[in-house]
Design a protein around this motif. Structure first.
Motif, mmCIF file in Angstrom:
data_model
loop_
_atom_site.group_PDB
_atom_site.id
_atom_site.type_symbol
_atom_site.label_atom_id
_atom_site.label_comp_id
_atom_site.label_asym_id
_atom_site.label_seq_id
_atom_site.Cartn_x
_atom_site.Cartn_y
_atom_site.Cartn_z
ATOM 1 N N ASP A 145 69.583 57.118 21.413
ATOM 2 C CA ASP A 145 69.078 58.113 20.764
ATOM 3 C C ASP A 145 69.382 59.307 21.531
ATOM 4 N N ALA A 146 69.069 59.326 22.934
ATOM 5 C CA ALA A 146 69.300 60.302 23.771
ATOM 6 C C ALA A 146 70.751 60.891 23.846
ATOM 7 N N VAL A 147 71.544 59.750 23.577
ATOM 8 C CA VAL A 147 73.050 60.152 23.570
ATOM 9 C C VAL A 147 73.632 60.554 22.242
ATOM 10 N N GLN A 148 72.561 60.669 21.161
ATOM 11 C CA GLN A 148 72.645 60.888 19.823
ATOM 12 C C GLN A 148 73.750 60.284 19.173
ATOM 13 N N MET A 149 73.588 58.918 19.424
ATOM 14 C CA MET A 149 74.223 57.975 18.732
ATOM 15 C C MET A 149 73.375 57.632 17.418
ATOM 16 N N SER A 150 74.285 57.503 16.243
ATOM 17 C CA SER A 150 73.755 57.323 14.902
ATOM 18 C C SER A 150 73.337 55.832 14.734
ATOM 19 N N ASP A 151 72.070 55.866 13.875
ATOM 20 C CA ASP A 151 71.558 54.254 13.887
ATOM 21 C C ASP A 151 71.491 53.553 15.314
ATOM 22 N N PRO A 152 70.675 53.820 16.060
ATOM 23 C CA PRO A 152 70.486 53.012 17.357
ATOM 24 C C PRO A 152 70.269 51.561 17.190
ATOM 25 N N PRO A 153 69.119 50.956 16.142
ATOM 26 C CA PRO A 153 69.101 49.799 16.004
ATOM 27 C C PRO A 153 70.306 48.966 15.484
ATOM 28 N N ARG A 154 71.142 49.329 14.604
ATOM 29 C CA ARG A 154 72.424 48.922 14.131
ATOM 30 C C ARG A 154 73.366 48.575 15.293
ATOM 31 N N HIS A 161 83.941 46.576 20.237
ATOM 32 C CA HIS A 161 85.209 46.697 19.497
ATOM 33 C C HIS A 161 84.864 47.033 18.102
ATOM 34 N N GLU A 162 83.483 47.286 17.630
ATOM 35 C CA GLU A 162 83.362 47.736 16.305
ATOM 36 C C GLU A 162 82.797 49.138 16.799
ATOM 37 N N LEU A 163 83.078 49.901 17.825
ATOM 38 C CA LEU A 163 82.735 51.203 17.833
ATOM 39 C C LEU A 163 83.947 51.966 18.058
ATOM 40 N N SER A 164 83.775 53.224 17.823
ATOM 41 C CA SER A 164 84.754 54.297 18.124
ATOM 42 C C SER A 164 84.998 54.591 19.507
ATOM 43 N N GLY A 165 86.087 54.971 19.875
ATOM 44 C CA GLY A 165 86.111 55.408 21.408
ATOM 45 C C GLY A 165 85.230 56.386 21.846
ATOM 46 N N GLY A 166 84.730 57.292 20.932
ATOM 47 C CA GLY A 166 83.670 58.580 21.323
ATOM 48 C C GLY A 166 82.138 57.676 21.361
ATOM 49 N N MET A 167 81.913 56.688 20.455
ATOM 50 C CA MET A 167 80.790 55.852 20.514
ATOM 51 C C MET A 167 80.565 54.919 21.837
ATOM 52 N N ARG A 168 81.769 54.285 22.154
ATOM 53 C CA ARG A 168 81.599 53.462 23.230
ATOM 54 C C ARG A 168 81.494 54.385 24.642
ATOM 55 N N GLN A 169 81.927 55.507 24.723
ATOM 56 C CA GLN A 169 81.722 56.496 25.737
ATOM 57 C C GLN A 169 80.309 57.057 25.690
ATOM 58 N N ARG A 170 79.755 57.175 24.514
ATOM 59 C CA ARG A 170 78.103 57.212 24.683
ATOM 60 C C ARG A 170 77.389 56.136 25.111
ATOM 61 N N VAL A 171 77.915 54.990 24.747
ATOM 62 C CA VAL A 171 77.173 53.734 25.417
ATOM 63 C C VAL A 171 77.312 53.700 26.758
ATOM 64 N N MET A 172 78.251 53.999 27.485
ATOM 65 C CA MET A 172 78.552 54.089 28.690
ATOM 66 C C MET A 172 77.770 55.050 29.539
ATOM 67 N N ILE A 173 77.501 56.173 28.763
ATOM 68 C CA ILE A 173 76.640 57.432 29.457
ATOM 69 C C ILE A 173 75.185 56.768 29.170
ATOM 70 N N ALA A 174 74.853 56.073 28.099
ATOM 71 C CA ALA A 174 73.438 55.755 27.991
ATOM 72 C C ALA A 174 73.109 54.490 29.026
ATOM 73 N N MET A 175 74.119 53.802 29.134
ATOM 74 C CA MET A 175 73.782 52.793 30.229
ATOM 75 C C MET A 175 73.597 53.240 31.702
ATOM 76 N N ALA A 176 74.445 54.109 31.845
ATOM 77 C CA ALA A 176 74.423 55.066 33.248
ATOM 78 C C ALA A 176 73.095 55.543 33.518
ATOM 79 N N LEU A 177 72.598 56.301 32.338
ATOM 80 C CA LEU A 177 71.377 57.116 32.656
ATOM 81 C C LEU A 177 70.200 56.316 32.331
ATOM 82 N N SER A 178 70.286 54.969 31.936
ATOM 83 C CA SER A 178 69.029 54.281 31.410
ATOM 84 C C SER A 178 68.144 53.907 32.710
ATOM 85 N N CYS A 179 68.780 54.007 33.875
ATOM 86 C CA CYS A 179 67.868 53.722 35.083
ATOM 87 C C CYS A 179 67.701 54.868 35.751
ATOM 88 N N ARG A 180 67.869 56.023 35.254
ATOM 89 C CA ARG A 180 67.379 57.123 35.850
ATOM 90 C C ARG A 180 67.951 57.496 37.327
#
Length: 567
Positions: A145-154, A161-180
């Motif tokens: 939600d913080a990286v503005q990903m649509s429909d986080p539960p889904r 492979h089900e995500l676009s390039g921009g979505m995958r990069q948002r996941v990487m940012i979320a993962m990197a920042l998840s541990c503060r």
């Protein structure tokens, strides 16, 4: 950067860092006494071209240098007061992801393809954040939600492979920042993204930096991104930092010749305003077309992948990838085909050359293109050639450069071996290489040199039309400028027509006489370069132009002050 962050001292301090590589001929210095500080809440950009040492610096900080080939030979890397180069792998594992996190250039290769997004996010949270009051799954949803990903539960239940390039990069940012983490290292985080997605990711990173109070070490060769993101800049060349300072100082008062050269090579949107033709490169007059008719005439071109035929035609047909595209191109002119990934640009280029089946009409030099007929296509291949995006993948690694350039001549039965050798030597000189390059192999050349070799091969049959598909996208900024100038010079000398495919608006503006903007497989706007860039009629064209990073840090600071004053 706040006054408080300055008082706290650097979060990361790199002091006189040197790294050597093991080679068959002995040790080779890769990094040479690199020094810089990263303050709390600051964004520092390491900028430079490929091979300058940017990524090696980031891997050294993370303790991820491949031990078999690279090693730190001297210097220190301090995280606060903790020295990292002498820590064990076990200790570095606790630091990586916890205190220092990294976003890599290509998210698809950085994410595990057999694990869901949720599993990968919660794995990092469980590893580095103990004694949580909330579940890792809850925190993972919050981060998406913080990286503005649509429909986080889904998204948590999906695979990369089900995500676009921009979505995958948002996941990487979320993962990197998840541990503060205290420090976020971003290694070319937007290189593989379209311009509008890039703008969204950069905006997101700025917002998250303030929200999580994270320092960012950004690695990039894109000076527009540097201008938009950096508080301070360090310019790297050949393993050394040749200049560093505030972003405004670097852009407005560069002192090192390499920095000046780097900034001068950056294509700037609007640099060619008021004209309808690309800049002249040489004094050689443009070759006039032999006939007034267009060299390329495309009418109602449509391409549908996976079209059902015969008894398989039952059920709905797939949607066309390219729909009813029409345009004309004269000898000596360039049509720039611009749009984002998935817009149908490359599919159009392949269809024009008969490399894939299509519906509609394509005529090259008056000859109708028929992909299924080798007898018809063979002479057309002499008239039209293609330059692909990745020059290394376009060349056979087992063939010498001379054999690769001469291959079209051999296939078409033109000349003997002596004539081939002379023709190869002439082509190599024409693209700025020496004739002795014919004896070498693709891996012995740089990316820019390999692209020049691909241009020479495309010219071997003296074509009238060249389709250039993202032909400079993978090149460094100064190499890109040299290759673009070469293409303009060859166009003047030989009267070549280019169908120039790119997602880079500044490059399209420099190269094109006419511009066609594609979206969703359709041309949404077409016209002269001046009409499209100075008076765009379509909202999508305006959005593409607005998203292009501008190599002027003052512009972004003025915008930030306006936003702050309005809030």
């Amino acid at each position: 950067m706040t006054e408080q962050s300055q008082d706290q001292g650097p979060v990361i301090s790199v002091k006189e860092l040197s790294v050597d590589a093991r080679t068959p001929t002995g040790l080779k210095r890769i990094l040479d006494r690199v020094s810089f500080d990263l303050a709390a809440g600051e964004t520092l950009c390491l900028a430079g071209e490929s091979g300058s040492g940017k990524s090696v610096t980031s891997l050294a900080i993370m303790g991820l240098l491949p031990k078999a080939s690279l090693r730190v030979t001297s210097g220190e890397i301090l995280l606060g007061r903790s020295e990292l180069t002498r820590k064990s792998e076990r200790m570095m594992r606790s630091i990586r992801g916890g205190d220092i996190a990294m976003i890599f250039q290509e998210p698809m290769t950085s994410l595990n393809p057999v694990m869901t997004v949720g599993a990968q996010l919660t794995e990092a949270i469980r590893e580095h954040r103990k004694n949580l009051t909330e579940s890792p799954e809850t925190i993972a949803r919050q981060m998406l939600d913080a990286v503005q990903m649509s429909d986080p539960p889904r998204r948590l239940a999906q695979y990369p492979h089900e995500l676009s390039g921009g979505m995958r990069q948002r996941v990487m940012i979320a993962m990197a920042l998840s541990c503060r983490p205290k420090v976020l290292i971003a290694d070319e985080p937007t290189t593989a993204l379209d311009v509008t997605v890039q703008a969204q990711i950069l905006k997101l990173m700025r917002e998250l930096r303030h929200e999580f109070q994270t320092s960012i070490l950004m690695i990039t060769h894109d000076m527009g991104v540097v201008a938009e993101m950096a508080d301070r800049v360090a310019i790297m060349k050949s393993g050394r930092i040749v200049e560093q300072g505030t972003s405004i100082d670097i852009f407005e008062r560069p002192s090192d010749p390499y920095t000046q050269q780097l900034l001068a090579a950056v294509p700037r949107l609007g640099a060619h305003a008021g004209t309808d033709i690309p800049p002249r490169v040489t004094a050689v007059p443009t070759v006039a077309p032999a006939v007034p008719s267009p060299i390329l005439d495309v009418a109602d071109l449509s391409v549908t992948y996976g079209r059902k035929t015969g008894w398989l035609r039952r059920g709905p047909q797939p949607e066309p990838t390219v729909k009813n595209v029409s345009f004309k191109l004269k000898a000596g002119e360039t049509l720039g085909l611009v749009g984002e990934s998935g817009s149908g640009k490359s599919t159009t280029g392949k269809a024009v050359l008969g490399l894939i089946p299509f519906e509609g009409s394509v005529r090259i030099a008056g000859q109708e293109v028929m992909p299924a007929s080798s007898a018809i296509m063979r002479p057309i291949r002499r008239t039209a050639q293609m330059i692909f995006q990745d020059p290394y993948a376009s060349l056979d690694p087992r063939m010498s450069i001379g054999a690769a350039i001469a291959e079209p001549l051999v296939i078409h039965g033109i000349g003997d071996s002596t004539e081939h050798r002379d023709r190869v030597a002439d082509l190599l000189k024409r693209v700025g290489l020496t004739p002795d390059a014919a004896e070498r192999y693709p891996h012995e050349f740089s990316g820019g040199q390999r692209q020049r070799i691909c241009i020479a091969r495309a010219l071997a049959l003296e074509p009238k039309l060249i389709v250039a598909d993202e032909s400079v996208a993978a090149l460094d900024v100064s190499v890109r400028a040299n290759v673009l100038d070469l293409m303009l010079e060859l166009q003047e000398q030989m009267g070549l027509a280019y169908l120039f495919i790119s997602h880079d608006m500044a490059v399209i503006e420099k190269m094109s006489h006419h511009v066609a903007v594609m979206r969703g497989g359709e041309i949404v706007e077409i016209g002269t370069r001046r009409a499209v860039f100075e008076n765009p009629s379509d909202d999508y064209t305006r959005a593409l132009m607005a998203a292009v990073p501008v190599p002027d840090p003052r512009q972004y600071r003025d915008q930030a002050r306006l936003v702050a004053g309005a809030s």
